[in-house]
Scaffold this motif. Sequence first.
Motif, PDB file in Angstrom:
ATOM      1  N   HIS A  11      51.598   7.932  -4.059  1.00 48.26           N
ATOM      2  CA  HIS A  11      50.995   7.841  -5.391  1.00 48.26           C
ATOM      3  C   HIS A  11      51.769   6.878  -6.280  1.00 48.26           C
ATOM      4  O   HIS A  11      51.170   6.129  -7.065  1.00 48.26           O
ATOM      5  CB  HIS A  11      50.917   9.218  -6.031  1.00 48.26           C
ATOM      6  CG  HIS A  11      49.961  10.132  -5.333  1.00 48.26           C
ATOM      7  ND1 HIS A  11      49.768  11.438  -5.705  1.00 48.26           N
ATOM      8  CD2 HIS A  11      49.126   9.934  -4.287  1.00 48.26           C
ATOM      9  CE1 HIS A  11      48.884  12.000  -4.924  1.00 48.26           C
ATOM     10  NE2 HIS A  11      48.472  11.113  -4.044  1.00 48.26           N
ATOM     11  N   ASN A  12      53.085   6.890  -6.160  1.00 47.25           N
ATOM     12  CA  ASN A  12      53.912   5.992  -6.976  1.00 47.25           C
ATOM     13  C   ASN A  12      53.609   4.525  -6.666  1.00 47.25           C
ATOM     14  O   ASN A  12      53.534   3.693  -7.572  1.00 47.25           O
ATOM     15  CB  ASN A  12      55.403   6.275  -6.754  1.00 47.25           C
ATOM     16  CG  ASN A  12      55.810   7.634  -7.305  1.00 47.25           C
ATOM     17  OD1 ASN A  12      55.146   8.160  -8.196  1.00 47.25           O
ATOM     18  ND2 ASN A  12      56.887   8.184  -6.775  1.00 47.25           N
TER      19      ASN A  12
ATOM     20  N   ILE B 117      50.196   3.678  -8.170  1.00 51.79           N
ATOM     21  CA  ILE B 117      50.287   3.554  -9.638  1.00 51.79           C
ATOM     22  C   ILE B 117      50.950   2.230 -10.010  1.00 51.79           C
ATOM     23  O   ILE B 117      50.504   1.539 -10.932  1.00 51.79           O
ATOM     24  CB  ILE B 117      51.040   4.760 -10.243  1.00 51.79           C
ATOM     25  CG1 ILE B 117      50.194   6.032 -10.088  1.00 51.79           C
ATOM     26  CG2 ILE B 117      51.381   4.517 -11.705  1.00 51.79           C
ATOM     27  CD1 ILE B 117      50.929   7.318 -10.401  1.00 51.79           C
TER      28      ILE B 117
ATOM     29  N   LYS C 295      49.258  -0.828 -12.164  1.00 53.22           N
ATOM     30  CA  LYS C 295      49.912  -1.428 -13.332  1.00 53.22           C
ATOM     31  C   LYS C 295      49.952  -2.950 -13.184  1.00 53.22           C
ATOM     32  O   LYS C 295      49.642  -3.686 -14.128  1.00 53.22           O
ATOM     33  CB  LYS C 295      51.325  -0.878 -13.482  1.00 53.22           C
ATOM     34  CG  LYS C 295      52.065  -1.442 -14.668  1.00 53.22           C
ATOM     35  CD  LYS C 295      53.440  -0.850 -14.802  1.00 53.22           C
ATOM     36  CE  LYS C 295      54.160  -1.471 -15.982  1.00 53.22           C
ATOM     37  NZ  LYS C 295      55.528  -0.953 -16.106  1.00 53.22           N
TER      38      LYS C 295
END
Length: 130
Positions: A114-115, A118, A122
């Motif tokens: 997930h990081n 994300i 961004k």
Amino acid sequence: MTEQEQQQLAELKSKSKLSPKERVQLKILTKKSKAETVSEPVKTANVFAVKPTTKISPLPIRFLEHERVGLKTLANDIKSQSLMEVIDVLGSENDINDTKLVRAAVLLLKQHSHNEIIAAIKETKLNMVR
């Protein structure tokens, strides 16, 4: 259209002044002659994606120009560096296109945390602002 109708049409066209009845008859004969001249049905333009063939709801995505260039570059790189593998696995080099690359990217997203996703979102947002 029969010969008699063709003669009537020619006579009506040659007259300088027509009665209302003759005008109607001229109109009917003209339409009839035009209908017969069109022997082949008119083909419509490409109707791809006008009527959905599945119950899957489409997701409209607008790509930025550099994203499209990136997809095309990636497809060309895969074709040039791994052409034999592409043909062996997929059957044809035409099976590598933008749509299939995006669908493959969705499958590859499952392999990331997930990081990482994300962080990529961004970066994508920053690219859209530029």
